[in-house]
Design a protein around this motif. Structure first.
Motif, PDB file in Angstrom:
ATOM      1  N   THR A 194       0.809  -1.221   0.000  1.00 46.59           N
ATOM      2  CA  THR A 194       0.000   0.000   0.000  1.00 46.59           C
ATOM      3  C   THR A 194       0.844   1.275   0.000  1.00 46.59           C
ATOM      4  N   GLU A 195       2.167   1.147   0.105  1.00 54.25           N
ATOM      5  CA  GLU A 195       3.036   2.320   0.170  1.00 54.25           C
ATOM      6  C   GLU A 195       3.519   2.723  -1.219  1.00 54.25           C
ATOM      7  N   GLU A 196       3.932   3.974  -1.304  1.00 55.88           N
ATOM      8  CA  GLU A 196       4.515   4.509  -2.529  1.00 55.88           C
ATOM      9  C   GLU A 196       5.871   5.118  -2.203  1.00 55.88           C
ATOM     10  N   GLY A 197       6.726   5.182  -3.193  1.00 56.73           N
ATOM     11  CA  GLY A 197       8.053   5.734  -2.973  1.00 56.73           C
ATOM     12  C   GLY A 197       8.706   6.110  -4.288  1.00 56.73           C
ATOM     13  N   ILE A 198       9.889   6.713  -4.183  1.00 54.54           N
ATOM     14  CA  ILE A 198      10.653   7.101  -5.364  1.00 54.54           C
ATOM     15  C   ILE A 198      12.062   6.535  -5.235  1.00 54.54           C
ATOM     16  N   PHE A 199      12.710   6.399  -6.368  1.00 55.36           N
ATOM     17  CA  PHE A 199      14.072   5.876  -6.382  1.00 55.36           C
ATOM     18  C   PHE A 199      15.018   6.870  -5.718  1.00 55.36           C
ATOM     19  N   GLN A 200      15.951   6.351  -4.937  1.00 58.55           N
ATOM     20  CA  GLN A 200      16.976   7.173  -4.319  1.00 58.55           C
ATOM     21  C   GLN A 200      18.347   6.892  -4.916  1.00 58.55           C
ATOM     22  N   VAL A 201      18.335   6.240  -6.072  1.00 62.17           N
ATOM     23  CA  VAL A 201      19.548   6.027  -6.852  1.00 62.17           C
ATOM     24  C   VAL A 201      19.207   6.265  -8.311  1.00 62.17           C
ATOM     25  N   THR A 202      20.226   6.376  -9.143  1.00 64.60           N
ATOM     26  CA  THR A 202      20.053   6.501 -10.583  1.00 64.60           C
ATOM     27  C   THR A 202      20.540   5.225 -11.248  1.00 64.60           C
ATOM     28  N   LEU A 203      19.713   4.659 -12.120  1.00 65.00           N
ATOM     29  CA  LEU A 203      20.054   3.455 -12.860  1.00 65.00           C
ATOM     30  C   LEU A 203      20.198   3.821 -14.329  1.00 65.00           C
ATOM     31  N   THR A 204      21.410   3.651 -14.863  1.00 63.67           N
ATOM     32  CA  THR A 204      21.731   4.045 -16.224  1.00 63.67           C
ATOM     33  C   THR A 204      22.224   2.835 -17.002  1.00 63.67           C
ATOM     34  N   ALA A 205      21.792   2.728 -18.244  1.00 63.36           N
ATOM     35  CA  ALA A 205      22.222   1.623 -19.100  1.00 63.36           C
ATOM     36  C   ALA A 205      23.685   1.807 -19.478  1.00 63.36           C
ATOM     37  N   ASP A 206      24.523   0.884 -19.063  1.00 64.64           N
ATOM     38  CA  ASP A 206      25.946   0.932 -19.424  1.00 64.64           C
ATOM     39  C   ASP A 206      26.163   0.404 -20.835  1.00 64.64           C
ATOM     40  N   THR A 207      25.258  -0.460 -21.296  1.00 62.89           N
ATOM     41  CA  THR A 207      25.224  -0.954 -22.669  1.00 62.89           C
ATOM     42  C   THR A 207      23.766  -0.981 -23.112  1.00 62.89           C
ATOM     43  N   ASP A 208      23.528  -1.355 -24.344  1.00 57.31           N
ATOM     44  CA  ASP A 208      22.148  -1.566 -24.783  1.00 57.31           C
ATOM     45  C   ASP A 208      21.555  -2.715 -23.977  1.00 57.31           C
ATOM     46  N   CYS A 209      20.396  -2.475 -23.376  1.00 54.87           N
ATOM     47  CA  CYS A 209      19.825  -3.444 -22.437  1.00 54.87           C
ATOM     48  C   CYS A 209      18.421  -3.848 -22.867  1.00 54.87           C
ATOM     49  N   ARG A 210      18.048  -5.031 -22.397  1.00 60.60           N
ATOM     50  CA  ARG A 210      16.686  -5.535 -22.566  1.00 60.60           C
ATOM     51  C   ARG A 210      16.217  -6.060 -21.210  1.00 60.60           C
ATOM     52  N   TYR A 211      14.998  -5.692 -20.826  1.00 59.56           N
ATOM     53  CA  TYR A 211      14.497  -6.116 -19.523  1.00 59.56           C
ATOM     54  C   TYR A 211      12.999  -6.390 -19.583  1.00 59.56           C
ATOM     55  N   VAL A 212      12.533  -7.162 -18.612  1.00 51.37           N
ATOM     56  CA  VAL A 212      11.123  -7.488 -18.454  1.00 51.37           C
ATOM     57  C   VAL A 212      10.608  -6.744 -17.228  1.00 51.37           C
ATOM     58  N   ALA A 213       9.423  -6.139 -17.340  1.00 45.53           N
ATOM     59  CA  ALA A 213       8.883  -5.321 -16.253  1.00 45.53           C
ATOM     60  C   ALA A 213       7.475  -5.785 -15.888  1.00 45.53           C
ATOM     61  N   TRP A 214       7.259  -5.979 -14.589  1.00 46.17           N
ATOM     62  CA  TRP A 214       5.929  -6.285 -14.054  1.00 46.17           C
ATOM     63  C   TRP A 214       5.414  -5.065 -13.299  1.00 46.17           C
ATOM     64  N   ARG A 215       4.243  -4.588 -13.658  1.00 46.02           N
ATOM     65  CA  ARG A 215       3.633  -3.474 -12.945  1.00 46.02           C
ATOM     66  C   ARG A 215       3.295  -3.896 -11.519  1.00 46.02           C
ATOM     67  N   ARG A 216       3.505  -2.989 -10.588  1.00 46.39           N
ATOM     68  CA  ARG A 216       3.410  -3.311  -9.164  1.00 46.39           C
ATOM     69  C   ARG A 216       2.026  -3.839  -8.790  1.00 46.39           C
ATOM     70  N   LYS A 217       0.985  -3.117  -9.142  1.00 44.33           N
ATOM     71  CA  LYS A 217      -0.366  -3.512  -8.755  1.00 44.33           C
ATOM     72  C   LYS A 217      -0.759  -4.828  -9.420  1.00 44.33           C
ATOM     73  N   LYS A 218      -0.394  -4.976 -10.686  1.00 46.43           N
ATOM     74  CA  LYS A 218      -0.756  -6.200 -11.409  1.00 46.43           C
ATOM     75  C   LYS A 218      -0.035  -7.417 -10.832  1.00 46.43           C
ATOM     76  N   LEU A 219       1.208  -7.221 -10.404  1.00 51.73           N
ATOM     77  CA  LEU A 219       1.968  -8.329  -9.834  1.00 51.73           C
ATOM     78  C   LEU A 219       1.419  -8.723  -8.463  1.00 51.73           C
ATOM     79  N   TYR A 220       0.994  -7.751  -7.674  1.00 53.81           N
ATOM     80  CA  TYR A 220       0.404  -8.072  -6.376  1.00 53.81           C
ATOM     81  C   TYR A 220      -0.920  -8.823  -6.535  1.00 53.81           C
ATOM     82  N   LEU A 221      -1.675  -8.507  -7.578  1.00 55.25           N
ATOM     83  CA  LEU A 221      -2.898  -9.261  -7.845  1.00 55.25           C
ATOM     84  C   LEU A 221      -2.575 -10.716  -8.197  1.00 55.25           C
ATOM     85  N   LEU A 222      -1.494 -10.907  -8.957  1.00 52.66           N
ATOM     86  CA  LEU A 222      -1.060 -12.270  -9.276  1.00 52.66           C
ATOM     87  C   LEU A 222      -0.638 -13.012  -8.017  1.00 52.66           C
ATOM     88  N   PHE A 223       0.051 -12.327  -7.109  1.00 57.10           N
ATOM     89  CA  PHE A 223       0.466 -12.945  -5.848  1.00 57.10           C
ATOM     90  C   PHE A 223      -0.744 -13.359  -5.014  1.00 57.10           C
TER      91      PHE A 223
END
Length: 308
Positions: free
Chosen positions: A194-223
């Motif tokens: 139920t909490e919200e927050g913001i990143f306190q670090v910076t994440l930068t692509a060091d090379t061309d990257c590919r990633y998979v992302a699960w939305r927070r609310k949708k993933l909690y519904l799956l759980f």
């Protein structure tokens, strides 16, 4: 009791005992059917194991039907074997449809083989996980930011498929994120559903990257629907955070001051005789990095512990 006894006696003694055996062997079709039965029952589990079993058993029953039709000329033997052949054929078609329904793109198939299959996760469970992220792999170009310190909200959980991500705080390098590691596992673990927050670090692509992302609310519904998947992600995220702790431990500096990793909800504590203990400004998000590679002169105590 008398009726039951006569029933069993009729089953046992209805046919006379064989006094002589046939000298000639059955035809080759009968023996082929028997071989197919033996080989078919050696199949394994899983989708492909079921395909193996039903295909060979179906061929065995088909051969038995042909043998009953041509050699024995017995309608009942033919009928039973043909019915069993039909059942195996239907099961084979059904399993084939299931295999096609859980087919994935190359990247998701490689992700399953590298991360989920060694844990014994079935394709049906993995399919639910893939559908939760809409079966999409996102591209992040080199030097583009996945998250910016103090700006990007924590609204998803991402897993790096290829490439390398550089993690920095206030322009200082912390560690890298490599394939099969989560990009934001510390942030995920530091917040309740139920909490919200913001990143306190910076994440930068060091090379061309590919990633998979699960939305927070949708993933909690799956759980909520599948407790097994919830426990699975809990284990994966915990292991990922532990790997990041070890990576941070290799980057510790001591002397003039302390360096904090503000990604993690837990923190290390290091006491220096000439410096008063420093308390993190946000205990729920900070990790004080105080386990040096070499213990410098003047340090009397260098302990580290995690607080749950």
């Amino acid at each position: 009791m008398g009726e039951n006894a006569s029933f069993w006696e009729s089953l046992i003694y209805a046919h006379p005992t064989c006094t002589s055996w046939k000298q000639e062997a059955e035809g080759s079709i009968y023996h082929l059917a028997s071989i197919l039965f033996v080989v078919g029952f050696m199949g394994g589990s899983g989708f492909f194991g079921l395909l193996y079993v039903f295909s060979l058993l179906g061929l065995g029953f088909l051969c038995s039907s042909v043998w009953a039709w041509l050699d024995v000329c017995a309608a009942d033997i033919f009928s039973w074997n043909f019915v069993l052949f039909t059942i195996c054929f239907i099961q084979f078609i059904y399993v084939t449809y299931q295999v096609r329904s859980v087919a994935f793109d190359r990247e998701f198939q490689e992700l399953y083989s590298a991360l989920f299959q060694p844990l014994g996760i079935s394709l049906t469970v993995y399919r639910k996980i893939v559908l939760c992220c809409d079966a999409e792999v996102i591209t992040l170009e080199k030097e583009h930011c996945y998250a910016m310190q103090g700006k990007t909200p924590i609204d998803k959980l991402s897993l790096l498929v290829s490439g390398r991500i550089r993690v920095t705080v206030d322009g200082e390098f912390l560690h890298y994120i490599f394939p099969l590691q989560f990009l934001d596992s510390p942030e995920w673990d530091s917040l309740r559903p139920t909490e919200e927050g913001i990143f306190q670090v910076t994440l930068t692509a060091d090379t061309d990257c590919r990633y998979v992302a699960w939305r927070r609310k949708k993933l909690y519904l799956l759980f909520a629907k599948h407790r097994f998947i919830s426990r699975l992600f809990s284990i994966l995220i915990g292991s990922d955070i532990a790997e990041k702790l070890y990576a941070l431990n290799d980057r510790v500096h001591m002397g003039q001051g302390f360096r904090y990793d503000i990604r993690l909800p837990n923190f290390y504590h290091v006491a220096l005789p000439e410096t008063p203990p420093v308390q993190p400004s946000h205990p729920s998000h900070h990790l004080q990095r105080g386990s040096p590679r070499r213990k410098p002169a003047g340090v009397t105590n260098c302990g580290s512990f995690l607080t749950p």
